[in-house]
Design a protein around this motif. Structure first.
Motif, PDB file in Angstrom:
ATOM      1  N   HIS A  31      -8.664   6.885  12.149  1.00  0.00           N
ATOM      2  CA  HIS A  31      -8.007   6.353  10.990  1.00  0.00           C
ATOM      3  C   HIS A  31      -7.885   5.480  10.459  1.00  0.00           C
ATOM      4  O   HIS A  31      -8.927   4.373   9.547  1.00  0.00           O
ATOM      5  CB  HIS A  31      -6.964   7.453  10.868  1.00  0.00           C
ATOM      6  CG  HIS A  31      -5.574   5.475  11.960  1.00  0.00           C
ATOM      7  ND1 HIS A  31      -5.339   4.714  11.247  1.00  0.00           N
ATOM      8  CD2 HIS A  31      -5.691   5.928  13.463  1.00  0.00           C
ATOM      9  CE1 HIS A  31      -4.409   4.213  12.356  1.00  0.00           C
ATOM     10  NE2 HIS A  31      -5.416   5.011  13.614  1.00  0.00           N
ATOM     11  N   ARG A  67      -9.584   3.417   6.623  1.00  0.00           N
ATOM     12  CA  ARG A  67      -8.502   2.990   5.430  1.00  0.00           C
ATOM     13  C   ARG A  67      -8.889   1.751   5.534  1.00  0.00           C
ATOM     14  O   ARG A  67      -7.739   1.147   4.482  1.00  0.00           O
ATOM     15  CB  ARG A  67      -6.892   3.104   5.439  1.00  0.00           C
ATOM     16  CG  ARG A  67      -6.687   4.295   6.223  1.00  0.00           C
ATOM     17  CD  ARG A  67      -5.602   4.685   6.930  1.00  0.00           C
ATOM     18  NE  ARG A  67      -4.650   5.322   6.806  1.00  0.00           N
ATOM     19  CZ  ARG A  67      -3.361   6.335   7.525  1.00  0.00           C
ATOM     20  NH1 ARG A  67      -3.101   5.218   8.424  1.00  0.00           N
ATOM     21  NH2 ARG A  67      -2.809   7.036   7.223  1.00  0.00           N
ATOM     22  N   ALA A 126      -9.098  -0.359   1.515  1.00  0.00           N
ATOM     23  CA  ALA A 126      -7.864  -0.256   0.912  1.00  0.00           C
ATOM     24  C   ALA A 126      -7.171  -1.606   1.021  1.00  0.00           C
ATOM     25  O   ALA A 126      -6.203  -2.387   0.928  1.00  0.00           O
ATOM     26  CB  ALA A 126      -6.285   0.790   1.897  1.00  0.00           C
ATOM     27  N   LEU A 147      -7.765   8.183   1.905  1.00  0.00           N
ATOM     28  CA  LEU A 147      -8.376   8.096   2.342  1.00  0.00           C
ATOM     29  C   LEU A 147     -10.332   8.649   3.708  1.00  0.00           C
ATOM     30  O   LEU A 147     -10.907   8.542   4.133  1.00  0.00           O
ATOM     31  CB  LEU A 147      -8.571   6.705   2.648  1.00  0.00           C
ATOM     32  CG  LEU A 147      -8.113   5.588   1.704  1.00  0.00           C
ATOM     33  CD1 LEU A 147      -8.364   3.757   1.829  1.00  0.00           C
ATOM     34  CD2 LEU A 147      -9.772   5.710  -0.081  1.00  0.00           C
ATOM     35  N   SER A 157       0.595  -1.291   0.069  1.00  0.00           N
ATOM     36  CA  SER A 157      -0.117   0.127  -0.025  1.00  0.00           C
ATOM     37  C   SER A 157       0.663   1.005   0.067  1.00  0.00           C
ATOM     38  O   SER A 157       2.044   1.272   0.250  1.00  0.00           O
ATOM     39  CB  SER A 157      -0.902   0.213   1.147  1.00  0.00           C
ATOM     40  OG  SER A 157      -0.171   0.383   2.615  1.00  0.00           O
ATOM     41  N   ALA A 169       0.189   2.805   8.078  1.00  0.00           N
ATOM     42  CA  ALA A 169      -0.937   3.010   6.961  1.00  0.00           C
ATOM     43  C   ALA A 169      -1.069   1.462   6.097  1.00  0.00           C
ATOM     44  O   ALA A 169      -1.425   1.560   5.582  1.00  0.00           O
ATOM     45  CB  ALA A 169       0.248   4.413   5.700  1.00  0.00           C
ATOM     46  N   THR A 203      -3.629   6.373   1.022  1.00  0.00           N
ATOM     47  CA  THR A 203      -4.050   5.600   2.559  1.00  0.00           C
ATOM     48  C   THR A 203      -4.540   7.168   2.829  1.00  0.00           C
ATOM     49  O   THR A 203      -5.880   7.127   3.553  1.00  0.00           O
ATOM     50  CB  THR A 203      -3.202   4.882   3.032  1.00  0.00           C
ATOM     51  OG1 THR A 203      -2.410   5.094   3.324  1.00  0.00           O
ATOM     52  CG2 THR A 203      -3.557   3.357   2.990  1.00  0.00           C
ATOM     53  N   ARG A 204      -3.656   7.804   3.153  1.00  0.00           N
ATOM     54  CA  ARG A 204      -3.983   8.948   3.752  1.00  0.00           C
ATOM     55  C   ARG A 204      -5.296   9.730   2.830  1.00  0.00           C
ATOM     56  O   ARG A 204      -6.265  10.619   3.073  1.00  0.00           O
ATOM     57  CB  ARG A 204      -2.628   9.990   3.750  1.00  0.00           C
ATOM     58  CG  ARG A 204      -1.960   9.639   4.733  1.00  0.00           C
ATOM     59  CD  ARG A 204      -0.795  10.648   4.758  1.00  0.00           C
ATOM     60  NE  ARG A 204       0.268  10.765   6.169  1.00  0.00           N
ATOM     61  CZ  ARG A 204      -0.135  10.821   7.468  1.00  0.00           C
ATOM     62  NH1 ARG A 204      -1.570  11.777   7.581  1.00  0.00           N
ATOM     63  NH2 ARG A 204       0.873  10.496   8.515  1.00  0.00           N
TER      64      ARG A 204
END
Length: 294
Positions: free
Chosen positions: A225, A229, A232, A185, A177, A255, A182-183
């Motif tokens: 968070h 995420r 993903a 999202l 990933s 992440a 991912t940030r």
């Protein structure tokens, strides 16, 4: 120093509720052998970063090289020619701080080339500046458990010693990933109740990680968070949920998509299906980056 070896640990960030604030160094290490030469640049990459992986360059754009150049400029020294041999054990794009480890190794190498001892504050500013947050970089620099923050553009970190009974286990999937993805999202705002929840759990996590590991299951709950995420890496999210249902304090490592379990046994429950994951017990690295002459 003109010929030396830099050893730098992997790291896991967030540890549940400590988004961009908590980091822990893990006993999986990249090694960079550095030799100063008269001129030019040669970069060799072995192990996890070799074999045609697209994001591993062997020119001036290599993260270790960039960090060396920036550190030498910061210290006011002219960088020499370089021959780097990078032995990468930290898997890339898995949430184990491979980028931060590369940067930290370059910063440490820059100090060594300049004949200077590593300055903790200066090194942290240089390393954290590459990613914009200090959790992984501080863990790789200092070892142990770190609490990191940024104040007025200046990065800070406090190192803590995790409780001796904590035995981290990671489950590393074959999929990768990207932090940037991912940030992307994450929402721009979160409910006040979720922010309050995470503030309390982050405070509890510091206590659980250093003094009372039996509280880690509650302390690693997150609402800021991880669930945003989840699309993903659904398999990793499912494994976290299954482990937690079995009483294991599990989170997404950084992440993602690696899963981090903060166990005291050093194993995962045998009834939990970990197909598709490589499971490793990784001790907490208590020393951080190390430089040794060759």
């Amino acid at each position: 120093m003109t010929a030396f070896k830099v050893t730098v640990p992997a790291s896991s960030a967030n540890l549940g509720p400590g988004f961009d604030a908590f980091g822990m160094a893990l006993g999986l290490h990249d090694v960079v052998e550095v030799r100063a030469t008269g001129s030019g640049l040669k970069v060799e990459v072995f192990d996890a970063g070799a074999g045609g992986v697209a994001d591993v360059s062997t020119d001036e754009t290599h993260l270790v090289v960039r960090a060396i150049r920036r550190t030498c400029a910061h210290l006011g020294v002219e960088p020499p020619g370089l021959h780097l041999s990078c032995f990468n054990a930290i898997p890339h794009a898995r949430g184990l701080g491979s980028s931060a480890a590369a940067v930290v190794s370059g910063v440490a190498a820059g100090y060594a080339l300049a004949g200077r001892e590593i300055d903790a504050s200066g090194a942290l500013q240089l390393a954290a500046g590459f990613e914009g947050h200090a959790d992984n970089a501080a863990a790789s620099l200092f070892g142990g458990l770190v609490v990191a923050w940024c104040d007025g553009g200046e990065f800070h970190a406090e190192r803590l010693t995790p409780h001796a009974s904590i035995r981290p286990v990671v489950a590393v999937p074959s999929v990768r990933s990207a932090t940037a993805t991912t940030r992307g999202l994450l929402p721009a705002t979160v409910p006040h109740a979720d922010a309050a929840h995470n503030a309390g759990r982050a405070a509890l996590a510091v206590h659980a990680l250093t003094a009372k590991p039996e509280l880690l299951l509650a302390a690693t709950e997150d609402r800021l968070h991880q669930h945003y995420r989840a699309p993903a890496y659904p398999a990793s999210t499912a494994l976290v949920s299954t482990l937690r249902a079995h009483g294991v304090p599990a989170t997404i490592s950084g992440a993602g998509p690696t899963v981090l379990a903060l166990t005291t046994a050093g194993t995962l429950p045998p009834e939990v299906d970990v197909t598709g994951f490589e499971v490793l017990e990784l001790p907490v690295d208590l020393t951080g980056v190390q430089v040794a002459a060759q």
